[in-house]
Motif scaffolding. Sequence first.
Motif, PDB file in Angstrom:
ATOM      1  N   LEU A  21     -25.430   0.956  13.865  1.00  0.00           N
ATOM      2  CA  LEU A  21     -25.922   1.503  12.583  1.00  0.00           C
ATOM      3  C   LEU A  21     -27.250   0.857  12.209  1.00  0.00           C
ATOM      4  O   LEU A  21     -28.212   1.529  11.827  1.00  0.00           O
ATOM      5  N   VAL A  22     -27.316  -0.453  12.346  1.00  0.00           N
ATOM      6  CA  VAL A  22     -28.570  -1.165  12.020  1.00  0.00           C
ATOM      7  C   VAL A  22     -29.689  -0.723  12.956  1.00  0.00           C
ATOM      8  O   VAL A  22     -30.803  -0.432  12.529  1.00  0.00           O
ATOM      9  N   GLN A  23     -29.326  -0.605  14.251  1.00  0.00           N
ATOM     10  CA  GLN A  23     -30.355  -0.154  15.216  1.00  0.00           C
ATOM     11  C   GLN A  23     -30.897   1.221  14.829  1.00  0.00           C
ATOM     12  O   GLN A  23     -32.050   1.541  15.110  1.00  0.00           O
ATOM     13  N   ALA A  24     -30.038   2.030  14.191  1.00  0.00           N
ATOM     14  CA  ALA A  24     -30.441   3.408  13.848  1.00  0.00           C
ATOM     15  C   ALA A  24     -31.061   3.492  12.458  1.00  0.00           C
ATOM     16  O   ALA A  24     -31.332   4.585  11.951  1.00  0.00           O
ATOM     17  N   GLY A  25     -31.235   2.320  11.797  1.00  0.00           N
ATOM     18  CA  GLY A  25     -31.924   2.317  10.503  1.00  0.00           C
ATOM     19  C   GLY A  25     -31.025   2.460   9.290  1.00  0.00           C
ATOM     20  O   GLY A  25     -31.507   2.665   8.169  1.00  0.00           O
ATOM     21  N   TYR A  26     -29.713   2.349   9.500  1.00  0.00           N
ATOM     22  CA  TYR A  26     -28.778   2.389   8.355  1.00  0.00           C
ATOM     23  C   TYR A  26     -28.522   0.970   7.846  1.00  0.00           C
ATOM     24  O   TYR A  26     -28.758  -0.012   8.552  1.00  0.00           O
ATOM     25  N   GLU A  27     -27.968   0.884   6.608  1.00  0.00           N
ATOM     26  CA  GLU A  27     -27.544  -0.394   6.052  1.00  0.00           C
ATOM     27  C   GLU A  27     -26.013  -0.414   5.983  1.00  0.00           C
ATOM     28  O   GLU A  27     -25.424   0.216   5.091  1.00  0.00           O
ATOM     29  N   ILE A  41     -16.558 -13.212  13.328  1.00  0.00           N
ATOM     30  CA  ILE A  41     -17.323 -12.066  13.871  1.00  0.00           C
ATOM     31  C   ILE A  41     -18.536 -11.802  12.978  1.00  0.00           C
ATOM     32  O   ILE A  41     -19.589 -11.352  13.424  1.00  0.00           O
ATOM     33  N   LEU A  42     -18.416 -12.136  11.703  1.00  0.00           N
ATOM     34  CA  LEU A  42     -19.551 -11.957  10.777  1.00  0.00           C
ATOM     35  C   LEU A  42     -20.723 -12.843  11.200  1.00  0.00           C
ATOM     36  O   LEU A  42     -21.881 -12.410  11.190  1.00  0.00           O
ATOM     37  N   ASP A  43     -20.403 -14.064  11.640  1.00  0.00           N
ATOM     38  CA  ASP A  43     -21.471 -14.958  12.127  1.00  0.00           C
ATOM     39  C   ASP A  43     -22.066 -14.407  13.418  1.00  0.00           C
ATOM     40  O   ASP A  43     -23.282 -14.473  13.633  1.00  0.00           O
ATOM     41  N   GLN A  44     -21.192 -13.884  14.267  1.00  0.00           N
ATOM     42  CA  GLN A  44     -21.673 -13.328  15.534  1.00  0.00           C
ATOM     43  C   GLN A  44     -22.615 -12.141  15.277  1.00  0.00           C
ATOM     44  O   GLN A  44     -23.672 -12.015  15.895  1.00  0.00           O
ATOM     45  N   ILE A  48     -26.621 -11.487  16.207  1.00  0.00           N
ATOM     46  CA  ILE A  48     -27.122 -10.276  16.898  1.00  0.00           C
ATOM     47  C   ILE A  48     -28.186  -9.567  16.053  1.00  0.00           C
ATOM     48  O   ILE A  48     -29.244  -9.169  16.545  1.00  0.00           O
ATOM     49  N   LEU A  49     -27.913  -9.471  14.731  1.00  0.00           N
ATOM     50  CA  LEU A  49     -28.768  -8.647  13.857  1.00  0.00           C
ATOM     51  C   LEU A  49     -29.983  -9.399  13.324  1.00  0.00           C
ATOM     52  O   LEU A  49     -30.972  -8.803  12.931  1.00  0.00           O
ATOM     53  N   GLY A  50     -29.859 -10.720  13.257  1.00  0.00           N
ATOM     54  CA  GLY A  50     -30.956 -11.497  12.673  1.00  0.00           C
ATOM     55  C   GLY A  50     -30.866 -11.578  11.160  1.00  0.00           C
ATOM     56  O   GLY A  50     -31.735 -12.130  10.484  1.00  0.00           O
ATOM     57  N   PHE A  51     -29.808 -11.007  10.602  1.00  0.00           N
ATOM     58  CA  PHE A  51     -29.541 -11.166   9.163  1.00  0.00           C
ATOM     59  C   PHE A  51     -28.040 -11.010   8.960  1.00  0.00           C
ATOM     60  O   PHE A  51     -27.344 -10.470   9.815  1.00  0.00           O
TER      61      PHE A  51
END
Length: 340
Positions: A21-27, A41-44, A48-51
């Motif tokens: 979703l993030v890669q596709a520009g969604y929040e 998994i939230l830390d993982q 991956i996402l940088g945020f």
Amino acid sequence: MKKILVTGGLGFIGSHTVVELVQAGYEPVIIDDLSNSHISILDQLTTILGFKPQFHQVDLCDEAAVKNLATSIADVTGIIHFAAFKAVGESVAHPLKYYRNNFYSLINLLNAYYGKPLNFVFSSSCTVYGQPDNLPVTEDAPVKAAQSPYGNTKQIAEEILQDMIASGANYKVVSLRYFNPVGAHKSALIGELPIGVPQNLVPFITQTAIGKREKVTVFGNDYNTPDGSCIRDYIHVVDLAKAHVAALKYMEEESFKGYDVFNIGTGKGTSVLEVVNAFERTTGVKFAWSIGPRRDGDVEQVWGDVTKSTEVLKWKAELDVDTMMASAWEWEKAIANKPL
Ligand code: WQD
């Protein structure tokens, strides 16, 4: 940026979908009760996402809590609903737990956001087909008597969604019927985290290969298939995650109205023994396995006709079984070295 609620977003498929979703520009906004997932998994995902994606721990069976959620996070354009119990065997032993959780969560969510023009993606399953009469199985194949309460919750949930749309609800809905999701993200930071003894084939293989399990039992080699073992349509979880983005984009098209359903698989059948061989060939790791008796409730062979997903969703699985095995193995090694 379009905000998407992802229930069960810290789970196996949910976490991979958050990335896509993030890669596709969604929040994405992650909702999870942590009953079948890990807060780490939230830390993982943050790595991956940088945020750090927005996360709220919510029990979707708690009607008041879901109403508060819909008030506090009202500006969503879509919901992807993964949150559900999904262990076939457990559902047979504890049907009421499954019916309560899987239906209360769905209905509370639909009620809380009712009236807003939302795009709703429902996580369904090929299990609704049972043993199809014809293969590959298409979306208009008959939905058969479920082989388990888990499968029944998927069938009835699809009916609930269709009835809601037929009554004139302002939602747009797509049900995605998954085949067999396997593998892990290339970072090996997220993957399948079965709690206890894995029920599914691939995590059992990787745990045996790493030494956590003694041996894999192939449940039957006397089926009417080329090598005698059951056939399934295994799909890489990243390809599956991308199908959810495609479903949102499809619903965002003006022309789409109401309800639709899609097979999300590769369109290819692979036998249990072929999976065993693919793992050993791809990873170079041999593991102990033997043939055992059939498992109750298993269908002999099922794989999907994915023409509709390719033509209408403009989505197609790209990763092959070897990639699935390699990524599943990298993930198993990663969590063995650094338990979450
Ligand atoms: C696959 C094949 C087993 C374990 C289930 C759900 C389905 C979906 C995916 C959620 C079968 C064989 C397995 C083992 C084996 N879940 N097997 N030894 O049953 O096809 O599908 O999970 O969406 O809805 O029903 O998946 O991985 O359990 O089994 O031989 O130790 O592997 O008999 O033929 P299944 P599975």
